[in-house]
Design a protein around this motif. Structure first.
Motif, PDB file in Angstrom:
ATOM      1  N   VAL A   1      -0.502   7.584   0.594  1.00  0.00           N
ATOM      2  CA  VAL A   1       0.667   8.376   0.979  1.00  0.00           C
ATOM      3  C   VAL A   1       0.358   9.199   2.218  1.00  0.00           C
ATOM      4  CG1 VAL A   1       2.226  10.229   0.283  1.00  0.00           C
ATOM      5  CG2 VAL A   1       1.638   8.423  -1.336  1.00  0.00           C
ATOM      6  N   MET A   2      -0.851   9.770   2.285  1.00  0.00           N
ATOM      7  CA  MET A   2      -1.213  10.531   3.483  1.00  0.00           C
ATOM      8  C   MET A   2      -1.195   9.629   4.717  1.00  0.00           C
ATOM      9  SD  MET A   2      -4.608  12.842   4.309  1.00  0.00           S
ATOM     10  CE  MET A   2      -4.191  14.090   3.082  1.00  0.00           C
TER      11      MET A   2
ATOM     12  N   MET B   1       5.835  -2.657  -1.796  1.00  0.00           N
ATOM     13  CA  MET B   1       4.433  -2.393  -2.086  1.00  0.00           C
ATOM     14  C   MET B   1       3.664  -2.183  -0.786  1.00  0.00           C
ATOM     15  SD  MET B   1       3.999  -2.251  -5.322  1.00  0.00           S
ATOM     16  CE  MET B   1       2.205  -2.356  -5.425  1.00  0.00           C
ATOM     17  N   GLU B   2       2.753  -1.213  -0.813  1.00  0.00           N
ATOM     18  CA  GLU B   2       1.983  -0.875   0.387  1.00  0.00           C
ATOM     19  C   GLU B   2       0.488  -0.988   0.129  1.00  0.00           C
ATOM     20  OE1 GLU B   2       3.123   2.527   2.934  1.00  0.00           O
ATOM     21  OE2 GLU B   2       4.573   3.010   1.360  1.00  0.00           O
ATOM     22  N   SER B   3      -0.277  -0.908   1.214  1.00  0.00           N
ATOM     23  CA  SER B   3      -1.726  -0.747   1.148  1.00  0.00           C
ATOM     24  C   SER B   3      -2.135  -0.019   2.425  1.00  0.00           C
ATOM     25  CB  SER B   3      -2.425  -2.115   1.061  1.00  0.00           C
ATOM     26  OG  SER B   3      -2.389  -2.771   2.320  1.00  0.00           O
TER      27      SER B   3
ATOM     28  N   PRO C   1       1.223   6.095  -7.226  1.00  0.00           N
ATOM     29  CA  PRO C   1       0.535   4.953  -7.864  1.00  0.00           C
ATOM     30  C   PRO C   1       1.364   3.680  -7.984  1.00  0.00           C
ATOM     31  CG  PRO C   1       0.102   6.989  -9.050  1.00  0.00           C
ATOM     32  CD  PRO C   1       1.176   7.310  -8.042  1.00  0.00           C
ATOM     33  N   PRO C   2       2.699   3.720  -8.217  1.00  0.00           N
ATOM     34  CA  PRO C   2       3.433   2.456  -8.354  1.00  0.00           C
ATOM     35  C   PRO C   2       3.486   1.636  -7.070  1.00  0.00           C
ATOM     36  CG  PRO C   2       4.669   4.280  -9.314  1.00  0.00           C
ATOM     37  CD  PRO C   2       3.565   4.881  -8.522  1.00  0.00           C
TER      38      PRO C   2
ATOM     39  N   SER D   1       5.736  -6.688   2.750  1.00  0.00           N
ATOM     40  CA  SER D   1       5.015  -6.197   1.576  1.00  0.00           C
ATOM     41  C   SER D   1       3.507  -6.200   1.796  1.00  0.00           C
ATOM     42  CB  SER D   1       5.340  -7.063   0.356  1.00  0.00           C
ATOM     43  OG  SER D   1       4.680  -6.592  -0.792  1.00  0.00           O
ATOM     44  N   GLY D   2       2.856  -5.168   1.270  1.00  0.00           N
ATOM     45  CA  GLY D   2       1.402  -5.072   1.357  1.00  0.00           C
ATOM     46  C   GLY D   2       0.891  -4.445   2.621  1.00  0.00           C
TER      47      GLY D   2
END
Length: 311
Positions: A263-264, A295-297, A251-252, A287-288
């Motif tokens: 994560v998968m 940070m990821e998406s 979540p962070p 980032s992003g």
């Protein structure tokens, strides 16, 4: 000022980088805003570009959704179909300020599309990508508790696999023309007590042998996992072509709602990076974007697309 924008999130249009993908032999959609008096210039030997008019919306939307979801039926499919049809109807209005462009691939490479108003304009690189397909197996861990009773280590079950595939195939299929087919979704039972958190050594010795050897990738759901590296929420082992994902995700690092599937997708991204024989782990500092060290998406970008596939 004219600009290119995506109709749907994570749909293979990277407007900030003036880049989009089109499946080889297929099509993608892009919105051209502020299109009055704008003329299009492009390689007609490699691209076909058509305006999506009101009478085309339902057919084009159906073809687009079918190509990216294939035979999968899900709420996600229905939601994306509704979003796309709504967006297309909004741009297909006669004399409206925007145009919906259906860009079909007739060749290979990265031709350019230019939208010109007078002597000025904008461009979009269009990467024509071949389709890649991989098989993936999902294994769900059971083991013994201290009393010798068999317990489920993970809250996820084989019934969740259609959702996994829907999300993975939208993330990688729509953005990079890479698709996954599940060849297995079963429980595995390790006949010993493994504890609440699975260590990397235990994972390798007691769980990895359950992998599906004829699958390109096996993903293990084990509840909680400790890779001994920054409390990793997942890990990909390139020598075994397996990955492991913890139940709660991370979540962070990911936006709300993406913590687990993010994560998968991250571990699947490592697999794709490895299959391309790219140097390093695939982590980066943008980032992003998926595989970022920050940070990821679920978003890819031009560089990541080039790292996991080829045009």
């Amino acid at each position: 000022m004219a600009s290119f924008v995506q109709f749907l999130q994570h749909s293979g249009v990277y407007a900030a980088q003036s880049f989009m993908i089109v499946p080889r032999g297929g099509f993608n959609l892009v919105c051209l805003r502020d299109s009055k008096d704008v003329r299009l210039s492009y390689d007609r030997d490699r691209l076909q570009i058509d305006d999506v008019r009101l009478e085309h919306v339902e057919r084009v939307a159906q073809e687009y959704i079918d190509a990216r979801f294939r035979t999968q039926r899900s709420q996600e499919r229905e939601d994306q179909s509704l979003r796309l049809r709504t967006a297309l109807y909004a741009t297909a209005r006669p004399e409206g300020p925007a145009r919906a462009l259906k860009i079909s691939a007739k060749g290979v490479g990265i031709p350019e599309l230019r939208a010109m108003r007078g002597s000025t304009g904008i461009k979009l690189e269009i990467a024509i990508l071949p389709r890649k397909d991989f098989t993936i197996a999902f294994k769900f861990l059971k083991h013994l508790d201290q009393s010798g009773k068999v317990i489920n280590a993970t809250k996820w079950t084989p019934d969740d696999v259609p959702w996994f595939l829907t999300k993975l195939n939208w993330t990688f299929g729509a953005q990079a023309n890479i698709f996954f087919t599940a060849v297995d979704a079963t429980w595995i039972t390790v006949q010993k007590a493994l504890g609440a958190k699975i260590s990397r050594d235990v994972f390798r010795s007691d769980i990895v042998p359950f992998k599906r050897r004829d699958a390109d990738l096996t993903c293990f759901l084990v509840g909680d996992y400790d890779a001994m590296d920054n409390e990793a929420a997942g890990e990909y082992l390139p020598d075994e072509q397996v990955c492991v994902v913890v139940d709660q995700g991370n979540p962070p690092v990911f936006d709300y709602g993406e913590a687990f599937i993010g994560v998968m997708a991250h571990e699947v991204g490592h697999f794709l990076h490895h299959k391309r024989n790219m140097p390093g782990s695939g982590h980066h500092d943008r980032s992003g974007v998926l595989l970022s060290s920050g940070m990821e998406s679920l978003s890819l970008d031009k560089q990541l697309v080039s790292n996991i596939t080829a045009w």
